[in-house]
Design a protein around this motif. Structure first.
Motif, PDB file in Angstrom:
ATOM      1  N   ASP A 132      -2.840  -2.537  -2.442  1.00 45.92           N
ATOM      2  CA  ASP A 132      -3.968  -3.118  -1.728  1.00 45.92           C
ATOM      3  C   ASP A 132      -4.371  -2.269  -0.526  1.00 45.92           C
ATOM      4  O   ASP A 132      -3.628  -1.371  -0.104  1.00 45.92           O
ATOM      5  CB  ASP A 132      -3.610  -4.529  -1.248  1.00 45.92           C
ATOM      6  N   LYS A 133      -5.527  -2.570   0.042  1.00 37.68           N
ATOM      7  CA  LYS A 133      -5.989  -1.895   1.257  1.00 37.68           C
ATOM      8  C   LYS A 133      -4.959  -2.092   2.363  1.00 37.68           C
ATOM      9  O   LYS A 133      -4.481  -3.203   2.585  1.00 37.68           O
ATOM     10  CB  LYS A 133      -7.338  -2.476   1.682  1.00 37.68           C
ATOM     11  N   PRO A 134      -4.586  -1.020   3.072  1.00 41.14           N
ATOM     12  CA  PRO A 134      -3.520  -1.148   4.078  1.00 41.14           C
ATOM     13  C   PRO A 134      -3.982  -1.850   5.345  1.00 41.14           C
ATOM     14  O   PRO A 134      -5.179  -2.003   5.596  1.00 41.14           O
ATOM     15  CB  PRO A 134      -3.146   0.304   4.366  1.00 41.14           C
ATOM     16  N   THR A 135      -3.020  -2.238   6.165  1.00 44.27           N
ATOM     17  CA  THR A 135      -3.307  -2.836   7.459  1.00 44.27           C
ATOM     18  C   THR A 135      -4.262  -1.972   8.274  1.00 44.27           C
ATOM     19  O   THR A 135      -4.222  -0.742   8.194  1.00 44.27           O
ATOM     20  CB  THR A 135      -2.003  -3.040   8.253  1.00 44.27           C
ATOM     21  N   LYS A 136      -5.077  -2.630   9.084  1.00 48.29           N
ATOM     22  CA  LYS A 136      -5.988  -1.892   9.966  1.00 48.29           C
ATOM     23  C   LYS A 136      -5.270  -1.253  11.141  1.00 48.29           C
ATOM     24  O   LYS A 136      -5.866  -0.511  11.926  1.00 48.29           O
ATOM     25  CB  LYS A 136      -7.091  -2.820  10.479  1.00 48.29           C
ATOM     26  N   GLU A 137      -3.971  -1.526  11.282  1.00 47.02           N
ATOM     27  CA  GLU A 137      -3.199  -0.968  12.389  1.00 47.02           C
ATOM     28  C   GLU A 137      -2.609   0.401  12.065  1.00 47.02           C
ATOM     29  O   GLU A 137      -1.699   0.877  12.760  1.00 47.02           O
ATOM     30  CB  GLU A 137      -2.065  -1.936  12.774  1.00 47.02           C
ATOM     31  N   ILE A 138      -3.112   1.051  11.027  1.00 47.72           N
ATOM     32  CA  ILE A 138      -2.628   2.381  10.665  1.00 47.72           C
ATOM     33  C   ILE A 138      -2.640   3.354  11.851  1.00 47.72           C
ATOM     34  O   ILE A 138      -1.691   4.132  12.024  1.00 47.72           O
ATOM     35  CB  ILE A 138      -3.453   2.949   9.489  1.00 47.72           C
ATOM     36  N   PRO A 139      -3.663   3.360  12.729  1.00 45.42           N
ATOM     37  CA  PRO A 139      -3.649   4.325  13.833  1.00 45.42           C
ATOM     38  C   PRO A 139      -2.420   4.230  14.728  1.00 45.42           C
ATOM     39  O   PRO A 139      -1.876   5.260  15.147  1.00 45.42           O
ATOM     40  CB  PRO A 139      -4.933   3.999  14.606  1.00 45.42           C
ATOM     41  N   LEU A 140      -1.954   3.013  15.015  1.00 46.01           N
ATOM     42  CA  LEU A 140      -0.804   2.926  15.911  1.00 46.01           C
ATOM     43  C   LEU A 140       0.482   3.360  15.211  1.00 46.01           C
ATOM     44  O   LEU A 140       1.358   3.972  15.828  1.00 46.01           O
ATOM     45  CB  LEU A 140      -0.685   1.530  16.520  1.00 46.01           C
ATOM     46  N   HIS A 141       0.592   3.074  13.906  1.00 42.53           N
ATOM     47  CA  HIS A 141       1.745   3.564  13.154  1.00 42.53           C
ATOM     48  C   HIS A 141       1.731   5.093  13.119  1.00 42.53           C
ATOM     49  O   HIS A 141       2.757   5.744  13.353  1.00 42.53           O
ATOM     50  CB  HIS A 141       1.716   3.022  11.720  1.00 42.53           C
ATOM     51  N   THR A 142       0.572   5.667  12.824  1.00 49.32           N
ATOM     52  CA  THR A 142       0.439   7.120  12.751  1.00 49.32           C
ATOM     53  C   THR A 142       0.857   7.782  14.058  1.00 49.32           C
ATOM     54  O   THR A 142       1.598   8.773  14.070  1.00 49.32           O
ATOM     55  CB  THR A 142      -1.004   7.513  12.409  1.00 49.32           C
ATOM     56  N   SER A 155       0.833  -1.204   0.000  1.00 47.16           N
ATOM     57  CA  SER A 155       0.000   0.000   0.000  1.00 47.16           C
ATOM     58  C   SER A 155       0.866   1.251   0.000  1.00 47.16           C
ATOM     59  O   SER A 155       1.823   1.364   0.763  1.00 47.16           O
ATOM     60  CB  SER A 155      -0.904   0.014   1.239  1.00 47.16           C
ATOM     61  N   ARG A 156       0.506   2.198  -0.874  1.00 45.79           N
ATOM     62  CA  ARG A 156       1.172   3.506  -0.918  1.00 45.79           C
ATOM     63  C   ARG A 156       0.165   4.536  -0.438  1.00 45.79           C
ATOM     64  O   ARG A 156      -0.904   4.709  -1.039  1.00 45.79           O
ATOM     65  CB  ARG A 156       1.635   3.820  -2.342  1.00 45.79           C
ATOM     66  N   LEU A 157       0.496   5.217   0.676  1.00 41.99           N
ATOM     67  CA  LEU A 157      -0.384   6.218   1.255  1.00 41.99           C
ATOM     68  C   LEU A 157       0.232   7.600   1.106  1.00 41.99           C
ATOM     69  O   LEU A 157       1.455   7.747   1.086  1.00 41.99           O
ATOM     70  CB  LEU A 157      -0.611   5.937   2.745  1.00 41.99           C
ATOM     71  N   ASP A 158      -0.625   8.620   1.033  1.00 41.45           N
ATOM     72  CA  ASP A 158      -0.105   9.985   1.037  1.00 41.45           C
ATOM     73  C   ASP A 158       0.084  10.440   2.487  1.00 41.45           C
ATOM     74  O   ASP A 158      -0.158   9.693   3.438  1.00 41.45           O
ATOM     75  CB  ASP A 158      -1.007  10.924   0.239  1.00 41.45           C
ATOM     76  N   ALA A 159       0.519  11.678   2.672  1.00 39.57           N
ATOM     77  CA  ALA A 159       0.825  12.182   4.012  1.00 39.57           C
ATOM     78  C   ALA A 159      -0.394  12.242   4.917  1.00 39.57           C
ATOM     79  O   ALA A 159      -0.261  12.261   6.151  1.00 39.57           O
ATOM     80  CB  ALA A 159       1.468  13.566   3.909  1.00 39.57           C
ATOM     81  N   GLU A 160      -1.579  12.262   4.325  1.00 41.38           N
ATOM     82  CA  GLU A 160      -2.814  12.280   5.120  1.00 41.38           C
ATOM     83  C   GLU A 160      -3.377  10.879   5.342  1.00 41.38           C
ATOM     84  O   GLU A 160      -4.468  10.723   5.899  1.00 41.38           O
ATOM     85  CB  GLU A 160      -3.884  13.140   4.433  1.00 41.38           C
TER      86      GLU A 160
END
Length: 224
Positions: free
Chosen positions: A69-79, A57-62
């Motif tokens: 593919d759809k990213p991991t659901k653990e994005i909040p803890l990485h953020t 998954s490639r995400l922008d700064a926001e």
């Protein structure tokens, strides 16, 4: 390093972690912060042992998905860890057995989940915080990590696993591995009255290698 090389690095380290049994099945995730503020992150329900570079998954700064593919659901803890740990360029989250077991023990200090057992634990992982249990993907885990104010590069999620940041993917992986091995040592030596590093020995490591340990902030660094 090019985007293609970074994707290959994620796959290579992910495969290594998987093949050594450090994160089973489709558990665990890896992210890399890019120079433009965006990320590369492993997809949801993806095994770290069988990652496809093109599907990362490639995400922008926001945090919006740009490709893959759809990213991991653990994005909040990485953020939360990126937001509070300014030096972080990569994060590794695993479900490694001994680190998870450690989080279930009643005597664990949330401010220092492991004692100073070896120099390389302190040099690679620093001290480790323990945060309470939240269900996987719960945004509340981000608040718990933000509450640590960026003092810790390694965090244990109760009944879940470690989240470790590094200034490179290699550093984050090495620190995660050191944390797992130190948790294993603790479990092997528990109730055997082992000899840990003394305060003077820890202070020597801090002064020699410039370690940024939360327990030394007030004394040596004047706090964050």
């Amino acid at each position: 390093m090019s985007d293609a090389r970074l994707r290959e690095e994620i796959c290579r380290y992910g495969r290594s972690l998987f093949e050594r049994g450090l994160t089973p099945g489709s558990s665990g995730n890896i992210s890399l912060r890019l120079e433009d503020g965006g990320w590369l992150v492993t997809p949801t329900n993806a095994s770290l042992g069988f990652l496809d570079p093109a599907r990362i998954s490639r995400l922008d700064a926001e945090g919006r998905l740009l490709s893959g593919d759809k990213p991991t659901k653990e994005i909040p803890l990485h953020t939360a860890l990126y937001d509070t740990r300014g030096s972080a360029r990569a994060i590794v989250h695993l479900h490694s057995t001994h680190a998870v077991a450690l989080t279930m023990l009643p005597e664990i200090d949330p401010r220092a989940a492991l004692p100073p057992m070896t120099p390389y634990y302190l040099m690679r992982a620093g001290e480790t915080a323990l945060v309470p249990y939240y269900r996987p993907g719960d945004p509340a885990v981000a608040d718990a990590i933000r509450g640590l104010a960026g003092k810790y590069s390694s965090v244990l999620l109760a009944n879940h696993g470690p989240v470790v940041a590094g200034d490179s993917l290699e550093a984050a992986v090495f620190a995660t591995e050191e944390l797992e091995e130190t948790a294993k040592l603790y479990l092997l030596l528990r109730n055997l009255n082992p000899r840990f590093l003394s305060p003077a020995q820890v202070a020597d490591l801090v002064n020699t290698f410039g370690l940024d340990l939360p327990s030394h902030h007030d004394h040596d660094h004047g706090g964050d």
